[in-house]
Design a protein around this motif. Structure first.
Motif, PDB file in Angstrom:
ATOM      1  N   TYR A   1       0.845  -1.193   0.000  1.00  0.00           N
ATOM      2  CA  TYR A   1       0.000   0.000   0.000  1.00  0.00           C
ATOM      3  C   TYR A   1       0.877   1.239   0.000  1.00  0.00           C
ATOM      4  N   VAL A   2       0.359   2.284  -0.617  1.00  0.00           N
ATOM      5  CA  VAL A   2       0.929   3.635  -0.544  1.00  0.00           C
ATOM      6  C   VAL A   2      -0.224   4.522  -0.099  1.00  0.00           C
ATOM      7  N   LYS A   3       0.008   5.444   0.858  1.00  0.00           N
ATOM      8  CA  LYS A   3      -1.094   6.253   1.364  1.00  0.00           C
ATOM      9  C   LYS A   3      -0.607   7.607   1.839  1.00  0.00           C
ATOM     10  N   PHE A   4      -1.531   8.559   1.832  1.00  0.00           N
ATOM     11  CA  PHE A   4      -1.220   9.873   2.401  1.00  0.00           C
ATOM     12  C   PHE A   4      -2.499  10.531   2.878  1.00  0.00           C
ATOM     13  N   ILE A   5      -2.342  11.509   3.770  1.00  0.00           N
ATOM     14  CA  ILE A   5      -3.424  12.374   4.227  1.00  0.00           C
ATOM     15  C   ILE A   5      -2.983  13.806   3.983  1.00  0.00           C
ATOM     16  N   HIS A   6      -3.709  14.504   3.146  1.00  0.00           N
ATOM     17  CA  HIS A   6      -3.433  15.922   2.919  1.00  0.00           C
ATOM     18  C   HIS A   6      -4.425  16.732   3.751  1.00  0.00           C
ATOM     19  N   MET A   7      -3.917  17.526   4.681  1.00  0.00           N
ATOM     20  CA  MET A   7      -4.771  18.291   5.582  1.00  0.00           C
ATOM     21  C   MET A   7      -4.433  19.764   5.494  1.00  0.00           C
ATOM     22  N   ALA A   8      -5.466  20.586   5.540  1.00  0.00           N
ATOM     23  CA  ALA A   8      -5.278  22.037   5.457  1.00  0.00           C
ATOM     24  C   ALA A   8      -6.175  22.724   6.473  1.00  0.00           C
ATOM     25  N   ARG A   9      -5.671  23.809   7.043  1.00  0.00           N
ATOM     26  CA  ARG A   9      -6.478  24.658   7.922  1.00  0.00           C
ATOM     27  C   ARG A   9      -7.420  25.465   7.050  1.00  0.00           C
ATOM     28  N   ILE A  10      -8.680  25.575   7.434  1.00  0.00           N
ATOM     29  CA  ILE A  10      -9.637  26.326   6.637  1.00  0.00           C
ATOM     30  C   ILE A  10     -10.358  27.335   7.513  1.00  0.00           C
ATOM     31  N   ALA A  11     -10.779  28.422   6.884  1.00  0.00           N
ATOM     32  CA  ALA A  11     -11.516  29.484   7.582  1.00  0.00           C
ATOM     33  C   ALA A  11     -12.997  29.173   7.485  1.00  0.00           C
ATOM     34  N   SER A  12     -13.572  28.745   8.608  1.00  0.00           N
ATOM     35  CA  SER A  12     -14.983  28.373   8.626  1.00  0.00           C
ATOM     36  C   SER A  12     -15.507  28.512  10.046  1.00  0.00           C
ATOM     37  N   ASP A  13     -16.775  28.827  10.171  1.00  0.00           N
ATOM     38  CA  ASP A  13     -17.381  28.918  11.496  1.00  0.00           C
ATOM     39  C   ASP A  13     -17.569  27.553  12.131  1.00  0.00           C
ATOM     40  N   SER A  14     -17.618  26.493  11.303  1.00  0.00           N
ATOM     41  CA  SER A  14     -17.942  25.173  11.837  1.00  0.00           C
ATOM     42  C   SER A  14     -16.834  24.142  11.660  1.00  0.00           C
ATOM     43  N   ILE A  15     -15.857  24.380  10.795  1.00  0.00           N
ATOM     44  CA  ILE A  15     -14.796  23.422  10.500  1.00  0.00           C
ATOM     45  C   ILE A  15     -13.442  24.104  10.674  1.00  0.00           C
ATOM     46  N   ASP A  16     -12.512  23.399  11.326  1.00  0.00           N
ATOM     47  CA  ASP A  16     -11.161  23.930  11.512  1.00  0.00           C
ATOM     48  C   ASP A  16     -10.171  23.390  10.481  1.00  0.00           C
ATOM     49  N   TYR A  17     -10.312  22.119  10.122  1.00  0.00           N
ATOM     50  CA  TYR A  17      -9.395  21.481   9.180  1.00  0.00           C
ATOM     51  C   TYR A  17     -10.192  20.635   8.195  1.00  0.00           C
ATOM     52  N   GLU A  18      -9.629  20.506   6.986  1.00  0.00           N
ATOM     53  CA  GLU A  18     -10.173  19.567   6.014  1.00  0.00           C
ATOM     54  C   GLU A  18      -9.066  18.612   5.595  1.00  0.00           C
ATOM     55  N   SER A  19      -9.355  17.311   5.648  1.00  0.00           N
ATOM     56  CA  SER A  19      -8.370  16.313   5.239  1.00  0.00           C
ATOM     57  C   SER A  19      -8.910  15.483   4.090  1.00  0.00           C
ATOM     58  N   LYS A  20      -8.012  15.133   3.196  1.00  0.00           N
ATOM     59  CA  LYS A  20      -8.327  14.293   2.049  1.00  0.00           C
ATOM     60  C   LYS A  20      -7.328  13.137   2.041  1.00  0.00           C
ATOM     61  N   TRP A  21      -7.848  11.931   2.177  1.00  0.00           N
ATOM     62  CA  TRP A  21      -7.044  10.725   2.306  1.00  0.00           C
ATOM     63  C   TRP A  21      -7.015   9.986   0.968  1.00  0.00           C
ATOM     64  N   ALA A  22      -5.885   9.344   0.680  1.00  0.00           N
ATOM     65  CA  ALA A  22      -5.793   8.531  -0.536  1.00  0.00           C
ATOM     66  C   ALA A  22      -4.916   7.321  -0.272  1.00  0.00           C
ATOM     67  N   SER A  23      -5.232   6.223  -0.950  1.00  0.00           N
ATOM     68  CA  SER A  23      -4.381   5.033  -0.879  1.00  0.00           C
ATOM     69  C   SER A  23      -4.403   4.313  -2.216  1.00  0.00           C
ATOM     70  N   LEU A  24      -3.347   3.520  -2.442  1.00  0.00           N
ATOM     71  CA  LEU A  24      -3.204   2.703  -3.650  1.00  0.00           C
ATOM     72  C   LEU A  24      -2.637   1.367  -3.215  1.00  0.00           C
ATOM     73  N   THR A  25      -3.196   0.270  -3.727  1.00  0.00           N
ATOM     74  CA  THR A  25      -2.722  -1.060  -3.369  1.00  0.00           C
ATOM     75  C   THR A  25      -2.375  -1.872  -4.614  1.00  0.00           C
ATOM     76  N   PHE A  26      -1.395  -2.761  -4.476  1.00  0.00           N
ATOM     77  CA  PHE A  26      -0.967  -3.636  -5.572  1.00  0.00           C
ATOM     78  C   PHE A  26      -0.100  -4.741  -4.986  1.00  0.00           C
ATOM     79  N   GLU A  27       0.312  -5.666  -5.834  1.00  0.00           N
ATOM     80  CA  GLU A  27       1.130  -6.792  -5.382  1.00  0.00           C
ATOM     81  C   GLU A  27       2.309  -6.985  -6.312  1.00  0.00           C
ATOM     82  N   ILE A  28       3.445  -7.409  -5.727  1.00  0.00           N
ATOM     83  CA  ILE A  28       4.637  -7.771  -6.491  1.00  0.00           C
ATOM     84  C   ILE A  28       4.911  -9.259  -6.276  1.00  0.00           C
ATOM     85  N   ARG A  29       5.079  -9.970  -7.384  1.00  0.00           N
ATOM     86  CA  ARG A  29       5.427 -11.403  -7.286  1.00  0.00           C
ATOM     87  C   ARG A  29       6.882 -11.617  -7.646  1.00  0.00           C
TER      88      ARG A  29
END
Length: 289
Positions: free
Chosen positions: A261-289
């Motif tokens: 697997y390869v994965k990351f979380i990209h998170m940013a501070r945002i200006a909002s009355d109800s939300i402090d941060y927004e995160s976007k997660w991604a992953s990729l999976t594969f196999e090596i023989r």
């Protein structure tokens, strides 16, 4: 939960892909969901077929692991899914024929593949929002690979501040059908966060380098913190390691035999009355023989 056809009640769009590929997507138009359980934030999401190597025309089950690469802690219900995507040879069945169902704590996507080639299968989830105490948020940042936000909170004296976070998760798996290794896997699915393979891992031998690009909202992200690991051929854990993407948003790792697997979380501070941060997660999976 009884099995549900992936396309039930939703529109299906079709566009031609590159190099003998076609791309299908099923979109789910739903309301934004919110939850308050802190444990939901700390779950990785992986799309992991029971086997990454299958015969043409065979039936395939892909596990939607909401927890770790080895086990799911909660089943992802279909109403959380924004989009299903398939990049595959032209004779592959479209995603509207897929079935999404739950088996205990694990969601399963069942499909039938077509002719030989390397398939890219993707799932994109809708955003959710949740409240976290300061300690919960700090622990999650440290454990799940978001060191830059943790450092920023430390420098600004905000380690004791609770937060509201909005997050979404976007996962892909590379499935090898038959003997034909396909080019064109670098086509972009258009998810809010995405790992795009620049090499077909099924053409690589152990000890060779696999390259990928990190995208957020369609743009490459430089210096993104990325984690990778997996399981060896005997089920042994492959040690999780980290890297940073270069100025073009690209990363590379040396692969050995096993499921990766390869994965990351990209998170940013945002200006909002109800939300402090927004995160976007991604992953990729594969196999090596």
């Amino acid at each position: 939960m009884s099995p549900v056809k992936a396309s039930e009640g939703v529109p299906v769009t079709f566009c031609a892909g590159r190099r003998r590929f076609r791309r299908w997507q099923v979109s789910f138009v739903l309301l934004l969901l919110s939850v308050s359980a802190a444990a939901l934030s700390a779950h990785d999401l992986f799309l992991k077929p029971v086997t990454f190597f299958v015969s043409p025309g065979s039936s395939v089950n892909l596990l939607v692991l909401n927890g770790t690469f080895s086990a799911s802690e909660n089943a992802v219900t279909r109403d959380r899914v924004r989009e299903l995507s398939l990049l595959a040879p032209a004779d592959a069945p479209r995603p509207e024929s897929w079935v999404w169902h739950s088996a205990g704590d694990t969601a399963v996507v069942s499909m039938r593949v077509g002719g030989p080639g390397t398939y890219v299968i993707g799932v994109s989830t809708l955003p959710r929002a949740l409240s976290l105490t300061a300690d919960e948020f700090n622990e999650y940042l440290a454990a799940d690979g978001v060191p830059d936000i943790l450092d920023a909170r430390r420098r600004s004296g905000e380690l004791n501040r609770p937060v509201r976070e909005r997050y979404s998760k976007h996962v892909k798996a590379l499935l090898q059908v038959g003997a034909v290794r396909s080019a064109g896997l670098d086509s972009v699915l258009g998810y809010p966060a995405e790992i795009v393979p620049l090499d077909n891992p099924y053409t690589l031998r152990p000890g060779q380098t696999f390259r990928f690009r990190v995208l957020v909202d369609g743009q490459p992200i430089a210096n993104q913190y990325v984690l990778y690991g997996g399981r060896g051929p005997r089920g042994n854990r492959l040690a999780q390691r980290s890297l940073r993407t270069d100025q073009a948003g690209e990363g590379k790792l040396v692969v050995g035999v096993g499921q990766w697997y390869v994965k990351f979380i990209h998170m940013a501070r945002i200006a909002s009355d109800s939300i402090d941060y927004e995160s976007k997660w991604a992953s990729l999976t594969f196999e090596i023989r």
